[in-house]
Design an enzyme around this catalytic site. Structure first.
Site, PDB file in Angstrom:
ATOM      1  N   ASP A 118       1.337  -0.901   3.008  1.00  0.00           N
ATOM      2  CA  ASP A 118       0.095  -1.531   3.612  1.00  0.00           C
ATOM      3  C   ASP A 118       0.139  -1.420   4.942  1.00  0.00           C
ATOM      4  O   ASP A 118       1.105  -1.207   5.722  1.00  0.00           O
ATOM      5  CB  ASP A 118       0.210  -3.039   3.131  1.00  0.00           C
ATOM      6  CG  ASP A 118       0.161  -3.072   1.470  1.00  0.00           C
ATOM      7  OD1 ASP A 118      -0.973  -2.732   0.946  1.00  0.00           O
ATOM      8  OD2 ASP A 118       1.132  -3.524   0.825  1.00  0.00           O
ATOM      9  N   GLU A 125      -7.660  -8.518  -7.621  1.00  0.00           N
ATOM     10  CA  GLU A 125      -6.244  -7.979  -7.465  1.00  0.00           C
ATOM     11  C   GLU A 125      -5.593  -8.859  -6.480  1.00  0.00           C
ATOM     12  O   GLU A 125      -5.985  -9.502  -5.547  1.00  0.00           O
ATOM     13  CB  GLU A 125      -6.192  -6.499  -6.714  1.00  0.00           C
ATOM     14  CG  GLU A 125      -6.525  -5.097  -7.407  1.00  0.00           C
ATOM     15  CD  GLU A 125      -6.428  -4.200  -6.744  1.00  0.00           C
ATOM     16  OE1 GLU A 125      -6.138  -4.020  -5.440  1.00  0.00           O
ATOM     17  OE2 GLU A 125      -6.835  -3.020  -7.293  1.00  0.00           O
ATOM     18  N   TYR A 149      -7.006   3.898  -9.860  1.00  0.00           N
ATOM     19  CA  TYR A 149      -7.143   3.351  -8.609  1.00  0.00           C
ATOM     20  C   TYR A 149      -6.951   4.751  -7.741  1.00  0.00           C
ATOM     21  O   TYR A 149      -6.074   5.283  -7.460  1.00  0.00           O
ATOM     22  CB  TYR A 149      -6.323   2.354  -7.918  1.00  0.00           C
ATOM     23  CG  TYR A 149      -6.505   1.780  -6.838  1.00  0.00           C
ATOM     24  CD1 TYR A 149      -6.586   2.421  -5.488  1.00  0.00           C
ATOM     25  CD2 TYR A 149      -6.248   0.114  -6.844  1.00  0.00           C
ATOM     26  CE1 TYR A 149      -6.678   1.750  -4.632  1.00  0.00           C
ATOM     27  CE2 TYR A 149      -6.213  -0.349  -5.533  1.00  0.00           C
ATOM     28  CZ  TYR A 149      -6.786   0.516  -4.239  1.00  0.00           C
ATOM     29  OH  TYR A 149      -6.731  -0.135  -3.155  1.00  0.00           O
TER      30      TYR A 149
END
Length: 283
Positions: free
Chosen positions: A63, A52, A178
């Site tokens: 994040d 990734e 995911y």
């Protein structure tokens, strides 16, 4: 998507081996273009099954501090989307097998703009996209155009994705799913293994796609435990931290930067290769 992709081939091969995938995340251009190119080139031999590559963005809201800092380092070093695709093109000159998934936010794609980005990404050798801030309700915006070009569009499922929401998340997904193992931002907590396995099992009942688990996996032991009940694990913040800790006082790459990251990947890969028995993916 009907044609077999690099992602499909890689997960099929891992299924035959009876082990989970090690999916590694680094940010494109972190800490600079040349060092990132060296890291990319070295990841497969170190044990990365899928890569990734983060698309640097000034406001990466999902994040944690580590990946936020990586984006800032990359942007300060002059990284942009054209250079990110150039990294993939350079990688493809020597590696035609390892899947590369671009991960990030829609804004840098939208301003590229979208259709041109998808065309250029396909030519560069990108295999899939994870765009965390585009919901299924906006599939016409980028998901479906990506799939039309043979790019997998990979969705995130989370602990709060209930059975009513899951079908919408999976509807146009491809490549793999995911599973975000924790609520919150990346790199800030450790996943609870039994709860993760239970959620992976629930998702598998709804899709034949492989399910990989990310957010919070940092050690070979964690990777091994998670992979015992999933089709792979994603490690990102730990690798980004290894980059940061290897930098010199001026914030620049040193001779330790590439070995620090690749040695950690080798350690994580070794943990996954000791998994002896694990449930196989659906299908």
């Amino acid at each position: 998507m009907t044609a077999e992709t690099r992602i499909d081939r890689r997960f099929a091969a891992l299924k035959r081996e009876g082990r989970g995938a090690l999916v590694t995340f680094i940010t494109a251009g972190d800490p600079d273009y040349d060092t990132c190119a060296q890291l990319l080139a070295g990841l497969p031999a170190a044990g990365a099954d899928v890569i990734e590559l983060g698309m640097p963005f000034s406001d990466p809201m999902a994040d944690g501090p580590a990946i936020q800092a990586a984006s800032q380092r990359a942007l300060a070093a002059g990284q942009n989307m054209h250079k990110t695709l150039a990294l993939v093109s350079e990688f493809r000159k020597k590696d035609q097998d390892t899947p590369i998934v671009l991960m990030g936010y829609y804004n840098p794609i939208y301003v590229y703009p979208t259709e041109a980005f998808l065309d250029d990404a396909k030519v560069a050798g990108v295999d899939g996209l994870i765009v965390v801030d585009v919901p299924p309700e906006a599939d016409d915006e980028i998901c479906l155009p990506a799939v039309e070009r043979g790019l997998s569009f990979i969705r995130l499922a989370t602990p709060t994705t209930d059975s009513k929401r899951l079908p919408a998340v999976l509807a146009n997904s491809s490549g793999f799913v995911y599973y975000v193992s924790i609520t919150g931002i990346t790199g800030t907590a450790a996943p609870e293994v039994e709860a993760v396995h239970a959620q992976v099992g629930r998702i598998r009942q709804a899709t034949p796609l492989p399910v990989v688990v990310g957010f919070g996996v940092k050690t070979p032991e964690q990777a091994r435990a998670i992979a015992a009940g999933a089709d792979g694990v994603v490690v990102g913040s730990a690798l980004v931290n290894a980059i940061e800790q290897s930098l010199g006082p001026d914030g620049k790459a040193t001779g330790k930067t590439v070995p620090a990251v690749l040695d950690l990947v080798k350690s994580l890969a070794g943990g996954l290769r000791t998994v002896s028995s694990r449930p196989t993916m659906a299908g």
